[in-house]
Design an enzyme around this catalytic site. Structure first.
Site, PDB file in Angstrom:
ATOM      1  N   ARG A  38     -27.517  29.259  81.205  1.00 11.18           N
ATOM      2  CA  ARG A  38     -27.606  28.266  80.130  1.00 11.18           C
ATOM      3  C   ARG A  38     -28.913  28.433  79.354  1.00 11.18           C
ATOM      4  NH1 ARG A  38     -28.355  24.496  84.162  1.00 11.18           N
ATOM      5  NH2 ARG A  38     -26.894  25.918  85.152  1.00 11.18           N
ATOM      6  N   GLY A  68     -32.543  29.351  79.950  1.00 11.74           N
ATOM      7  CA  GLY A  68     -32.704  30.787  80.142  1.00 11.74           C
ATOM      8  C   GLY A  68     -32.679  31.104  81.625  1.00 11.74           C
ATOM      9  N   HIS A  69     -31.703  30.527  82.306  1.00  4.25           N
ATOM     10  CA  HIS A  69     -31.540  30.791  83.733  1.00  4.25           C
ATOM     11  C   HIS A  69     -30.176  30.292  84.202  1.00  4.25           C
ATOM     12  CE1 HIS A  69     -32.474  26.534  84.270  1.00  4.25           C
ATOM     13  NE2 HIS A  69     -33.590  26.715  83.601  1.00  4.25           N
ATOM     14  N   ALA A  70     -29.817  30.717  85.411  1.00  2.00           N
ATOM     15  CA  ALA A  70     -28.633  30.175  86.094  1.00  2.00           C
ATOM     16  C   ALA A  70     -29.117  29.676  87.457  1.00  2.00           C
ATOM     17  CB  ALA A  70     -27.575  31.264  86.259  1.00  2.00           C
TER      18      ALA A  70
END
Ligand code: TYD
Length: 134
Positions: free
Chosen positions: A98, A51-53
């Site tokens: 992702r 839950g981040h890039a």
């Protein structure tokens, strides 16, 4: 700017004999220098990780044990990749959102990272991620 076309499944070389399999990640076989290794385990079923890039970090994600799915997203397109082989690594370049879900019981998710941990290079808000993609 990176797109999910640059997300690739890499085959990790292995040596197989009657005693089992030995898989090797060596510096020349991956697209970056490893600065950090971390792993997720004891992930409760139904949990969603990621839950981040990352602005700077490139990663390779390996299902050392069990299985899970990685959803990669470049802001325009998404794809879902099942990882369930310890000799496969999913290469994710910078600036790709992702999420990791559907962990099997006993799954171990190993991450090879190109940077040391630095919270400032994370993008944890999806709207900000989309804005960063312009
Ligand atoms: P988080 O980024 O939420 O994990 P995931 O990518 O699986 O969703 O990280 C969980 C916590 O661990 C958060 O407080 C940051 C911390 N952390 C470190 O201290 N060092 C690290 O190398 C990583 C990856 C996370």
């Amino acid at each position: 700017m990176n797109t999910i076309k640059k997300v690739k499944l890499l085959e990790i070389p292995k040596v197989h004999d009657e005693r089992g399999i030995l898989a090797v990640v060596e510096k020349d076989s991956i697209p970056f220098k490893i600065e950090r290794v971390y792993y997720l385990y004891d992930v409760p079923s139904g949990s969603c990780r990621g839950g981040h890039a990352h602005k700077e970090q490139q990663s390779i994600i390996i299902a050392l044990s069990g299985s899970f799915e990685v959803i990669v997203d470049d802001g325009s397109s998404k794809k879902r990749v099942m990882l369930n082989k310890p000799n496969q690594g999913l290469y994710i370049p910078t600036n790709i959102w992702r999420e990791i879900e559907n962990f099997s019981a006993g799954a171990v998710c190993l991450v090879l990272a190109s940077t040391i941990y630095n919270e400032d290079e994370y993008i944890r808000n999806y709207e900000s991620f989309l804005l960063s993609k312009g």
